[in-house]
Scaffold this active site. Structure first.
Site, PDB file in Angstrom:
ATOM      1  N   TYR A   4     -51.829  25.551 106.388  1.00 48.17           N
ATOM      2  CA  TYR A   4     -53.065  24.772 106.142  1.00 48.17           C
ATOM      3  C   TYR A   4     -52.362  23.365 105.539  1.00 48.17           C
ATOM      4  O   TYR A   4     -51.088  23.229 105.404  1.00 48.17           O
ATOM      5  CB  TYR A   4     -53.510  25.274 104.673  1.00 48.17           C
ATOM      6  CG  TYR A   4     -52.722  25.287 103.658  1.00 48.17           C
ATOM      7  CD1 TYR A   4     -52.565  24.184 102.654  1.00 48.17           C
ATOM      8  CD2 TYR A   4     -51.645  26.173 103.238  1.00 48.17           C
ATOM      9  CE1 TYR A   4     -52.015  24.108 101.452  1.00 48.17           C
ATOM     10  CE2 TYR A   4     -50.814  26.137 102.238  1.00 48.17           C
ATOM     11  CZ  TYR A   4     -51.017  25.005 101.303  1.00 48.17           C
ATOM     12  OH  TYR A   4     -50.038  24.835 100.286  1.00 48.17           O
TER      13      TYR A   4
ATOM     14  N   PHE B 109     -52.171  16.530  99.270  1.00 49.62           N
ATOM     15  CA  PHE B 109     -51.447  17.066  98.047  1.00 49.62           C
ATOM     16  C   PHE B 109     -50.673  18.237  98.471  1.00 49.62           C
ATOM     17  O   PHE B 109     -49.777  18.245  97.691  1.00 49.62           O
ATOM     18  CB  PHE B 109     -52.325  17.060  97.051  1.00 49.62           C
ATOM     19  CG  PHE B 109     -53.266  18.588  97.193  1.00 49.62           C
ATOM     20  CD1 PHE B 109     -53.042  19.794  97.195  1.00 49.62           C
ATOM     21  CD2 PHE B 109     -54.608  18.193  97.787  1.00 49.62           C
ATOM     22  CE1 PHE B 109     -53.987  20.826  97.679  1.00 49.62           C
ATOM     23  CE2 PHE B 109     -55.610  19.188  97.996  1.00 49.62           C
ATOM     24  CZ  PHE B 109     -54.953  20.498  97.920  1.00 49.62           C
ATOM     25  N   ASP B 110     -50.569  18.763  99.543  1.00 49.78           N
ATOM     26  CA  ASP B 110     -50.030  19.931  99.878  1.00 49.78           C
ATOM     27  C   ASP B 110     -50.153  20.345 101.441  1.00 49.78           C
ATOM     28  O   ASP B 110     -51.061  20.049 102.159  1.00 49.78           O
ATOM     29  CB  ASP B 110     -50.233  21.195  98.987  1.00 49.78           C
ATOM     30  CG  ASP B 110     -49.104  22.344  99.033  1.00 49.78           C
ATOM     31  OD1 ASP B 110     -48.105  21.876  99.475  1.00 49.78           O
ATOM     32  OD2 ASP B 110     -49.263  23.360  98.600  1.00 49.78           O
TER      33      ASP B 110
ATOM     34  N   ILE C  47     -56.217  30.752  94.418  1.00 55.67           N
ATOM     35  CA  ILE C  47     -57.589  30.133  93.765  1.00 55.67           C
ATOM     36  C   ILE C  47     -58.811  30.835  94.504  1.00 55.67           C
ATOM     37  O   ILE C  47     -58.808  31.054  95.561  1.00 55.67           O
ATOM     38  CB  ILE C  47     -57.545  28.636  93.925  1.00 55.67           C
ATOM     39  CG1 ILE C  47     -57.633  28.205  95.283  1.00 55.67           C
ATOM     40  CG2 ILE C  47     -56.176  27.913  93.186  1.00 55.67           C
ATOM     41  CD1 ILE C  47     -57.719  26.616  95.708  1.00 55.67           C
TER      42      ILE C  47
ATOM     43  N   TYR D 179     -58.673  24.399  90.698  1.00 54.93           N
ATOM     44  CA  TYR D 179     -57.794  24.248  89.631  1.00 54.93           C
ATOM     45  C   TYR D 179     -58.890  23.778  88.299  1.00 54.93           C
ATOM     46  O   TYR D 179     -57.923  23.585  87.431  1.00 54.93           O
ATOM     47  CB  TYR D 179     -56.647  23.417  89.779  1.00 54.93           C
ATOM     48  CG  TYR D 179     -55.603  23.843  90.858  1.00 54.93           C
ATOM     49  CD1 TYR D 179     -54.736  24.895  90.439  1.00 54.93           C
ATOM     50  CD2 TYR D 179     -55.939  23.674  92.195  1.00 54.93           C
ATOM     51  CE1 TYR D 179     -54.069  25.526  91.543  1.00 54.93           C
ATOM     52  CE2 TYR D 179     -54.974  24.241  93.111  1.00 54.93           C
ATOM     53  CZ  TYR D 179     -54.298  25.262  92.869  1.00 54.93           C
ATOM     54  OH  TYR D 179     -53.491  26.022  93.917  1.00 54.93           O
TER      55      TYR D 179
ATOM     56  N   PHE E 122     -59.431  21.742 102.456  1.00 47.68           N
ATOM     57  CA  PHE E 122     -58.388  22.498 103.054  1.00 47.68           C
ATOM     58  C   PHE E 122     -58.474  22.585 104.832  1.00 47.68           C
ATOM     59  O   PHE E 122     -59.823  22.812 104.940  1.00 47.68           O
ATOM     60  CB  PHE E 122     -58.061  24.090 102.743  1.00 47.68           C
ATOM     61  CG  PHE E 122     -57.682  24.029 101.159  1.00 47.68           C
ATOM     62  CD1 PHE E 122     -56.221  23.918 101.085  1.00 47.68           C
ATOM     63  CD2 PHE E 122     -58.351  23.884 100.201  1.00 47.68           C
ATOM     64  CE1 PHE E 122     -55.785  24.117  99.736  1.00 47.68           C
ATOM     65  CE2 PHE E 122     -57.955  23.939  98.959  1.00 47.68           C
ATOM     66  CZ  PHE E 122     -56.505  23.973  98.589  1.00 47.68           C
TER      67      PHE E 122
END
Length: 557
Positions: A45, A55-56, A75, A101, A118
């Site tokens: 992902y 962010f990731d 999550i 979050y 995502f």
């Protein structure tokens, strides 16, 4: 759709999202399974904010993400967004803050109340209750035996991850993968997946991680918790306890004799591997393979496989590698640990101690006079190989074959078979090569061939002893020279000699060596007596052969 969700300037802001938004922007045509609650999944992902800032990313870490879906380990938005995905499916997920979050965020990484975006691709799905999935792609019509535990197998394979990513292939190495089954040398899934296969069968085997490399994976090519897909072609297999397997394809109705150790066999063969690959053929050389059996001149499996064959038999001989060329193979056509299959056609066989085999087909009644060595005989014959191949026949000529027996004019076996025959008798003779044309053969006759003759004796004439051209039925005249010199001129020319001999034959006082050309026999007699070759015989030159033989004895003494 995504633009609508994110909000285009012309449409205005739709407000906060209530649930995760899913965009299935790529769905594979074949979807064998969808991710369900409790399934273990692997995926890649990229995670970004609304403005596109990343962010990731699992790609940046160089490793897929693995975990259980739908049990609260992710999550909530991701847990919901991944369910129902197929392997290789791609989705865009928009996760609102309360499913991500929340108002807390992740310090230094994700601010409070952040909507997360995502881009996900599903790579693997499995469950702890999964079993091995085996699909037979093709299978030979004939399958006499299937793989069992402790068998040694040779197979080709292509190995991929569940998403199709290749990780290994035996084809790229140019050789089969060779190993024992059920002894722990393979991963558990492959050990199980090969059981029950036939030589030449193709299978697809899907192996869940807990039957493969599990949590650790393997090197850099198989990640942890990866399902594996193998496309397998079983080339051959055997068991170290195997002996030679025989299949009798065609056995003649009449089998008077079977080959045993020490026999010399001539046979044709096709040699193949178990998958049908041809590695050798005597037919391609148009020449039989000739050898003794049971004496170690050929591989042990063939030595055993030819025992008990009949002439004309066709049999299949399947030989395990430990009775063939073993772990090393031979040449570039027989690989190591290969099972060999020989389709054999027996042409003939014999033993060096064999005599001529004589079968009397017809013998006239009242047969009192039979042939002996030195007799002159006329006979018809047909000559063939034992497989029926016609070689020669006297019927192709205007008159029968003529020969003086015991004069080394025909092969020894035929000479023996013509002895003790009556005129009109018919026989079948089986002549082994050491009494025929031997290892070298002759024009039209293969080396080491057993010959079959059908002979019929037409006529016979009593012969004369070896070395004689004429013999007297009684004592020769005391004044032989005077009687032979018809004009009493002191010399005997060829015409007087010929007239005298013919008269003796006509009066029954003697006989010539039987021949199709009596004139030549008489001419040879005259030449022998005309010792100075002046065209006439003098009293000093004329000698009986018995007197000549006696003189030689005295000279030797």
């Amino acid at each position: 759709l995504l633009l609508g969700i994110l909000g285009a300037p012309a449409l205005g802001d739709p407000g906060p999202l209530e649930d995760v938004v899913i965009d299935r922007y790529y769905i594979p045509k074949i979807c064998l399974r969808e991710a369900q609650m409790g399934d273990f999944i692997r995926y890649h992902y990229n995670g970004t904010f609304k403005d596109g800032k990343k962010f990731d990313s699992s790609y940046d870490r160089g490793a897929t993400v693995a975990g259980v879906v739908g049990v609260g380990r992710l999550i909530t938005g991701m847990d919901r967004g991944l369910q129902g995905m197929c392997v290789n499916e791609r989705r865009h997920l928009i996760v609102p803050p309360h499913l991500g979050y929340g108002s807390i965020g992740v310090a230094g990484l994700i601010p409070p109340d952040a909507t997360l975006y995502f881009d996900v691709v599903m790579l693997d799905i499995w469950n702890k209750n999964d079993k091995l999935q085996i699909t037979t792609l093709s299978k030979p019509e004939r399958c006499n035996r299937t793989v069992e535990n402790s068998d040694f197998v040779r197979y080709h394979y292509n190995g991929t991850l569940l998403d199709g990513t290749p990780f290994d292939s035996s084809y790229s190495k140019g050789s089969t993968y060779d190993t024992y089954v059920g002894t722990g040398w393979l991963i558990k899934g492959m050990d199980q997946g090969l059981l029950g296969m036939c030589a030449g069968e193709k299978r697809s085997i899907i192996i869940p991680p807990f039957l493969a490399y599990g949590e650790k994976g393997y090197g850099t090519v198989i990640p942890p918790q990866a399902s594996l897909v193998f496309s397998v072609l079983l080339v051959d297999f055997h068991n170290p306890k195997d002996g030679v397997f025989l299949e009798h394809l065609e056995v003649p109705e009449s089998c008077k004799r079977r080959a045993v150790t020490g026999d010399f066999v001539r046979y044709h063969y096709n040699g193949t591997l178990m998958d049908g690959t041809l590695f050798d053929s005597s037919y391609s050389r148009n020449q039989t393979y000739n050898t003794y059996i049971g004496k170690g001149y050929i591989i042990p499996g063939m030595d055993q496989g030819l025992q008990g064959v009949c002439m004309g038999e066709q049999r299949r001989v399947v030989i395990p590698p430990h009775l063939a060329y073993g772990e090393n193979g031979t040449g570039d056509k027989i690989p190591g640990s290969a099972v060999l299959v020989f389709d054999v056609h027996i042409i003939d066989f014999h033993n060096p101690a064999d005599p001529v085999e004589i079968e009397t087909v017809f013998r006239p009644e009242g047969c009192n006079v039979t042939t002996r060595n030195r007799d002159f005989v006329r006979y018809h014959y047909n000559c063939s190989l034992l497989d029926g191949t016609r070689l020669f026949s006297s019927h192709d000529y205007e008159k029968p074959q003529e020969v003086t027996l015991g004069a080394n004019k025909v092969i020894e076996g035929l000479n023996s078979g013509l002895l003790d025959m009556c005129a009109g008798e018919r026989r079948v003779l089986i002549v082994p090569p050491h009494l025929g044309h031997g290892e070298s053969g002759a024009r039209g006759v293969p080396g080491s061939a057993v010959l079959r003759f059908e002979v019929e004796l037409i006529s016979m004439e009593e012969g004369v002893p070896e070395g004689y051209l004429f013999i007297w039925h009684g004592e020769p005249p005391a004044n032989l020279y005077e009687q032979m010199d018809l004009n009493k001129d002191g010399g005997i020319p060829a015409d007087e000699f010929s007239t005298f001999i013919k008269t003796q034959v006509a009066e029954g006082k003697g006989r010539l060596m039987p021949s199709s050309d009596p004139e030549k026999v008489i001419a040879d007699m005259f030449q022998n007596q005309d010792r100075n070759q002046d065209g006439k015989i003098t009293p000093d030159e004329l000698k009986l052969k018995s007197d000549e033989d006696q003189e030689k004895i005295h000279e030797e003494l």
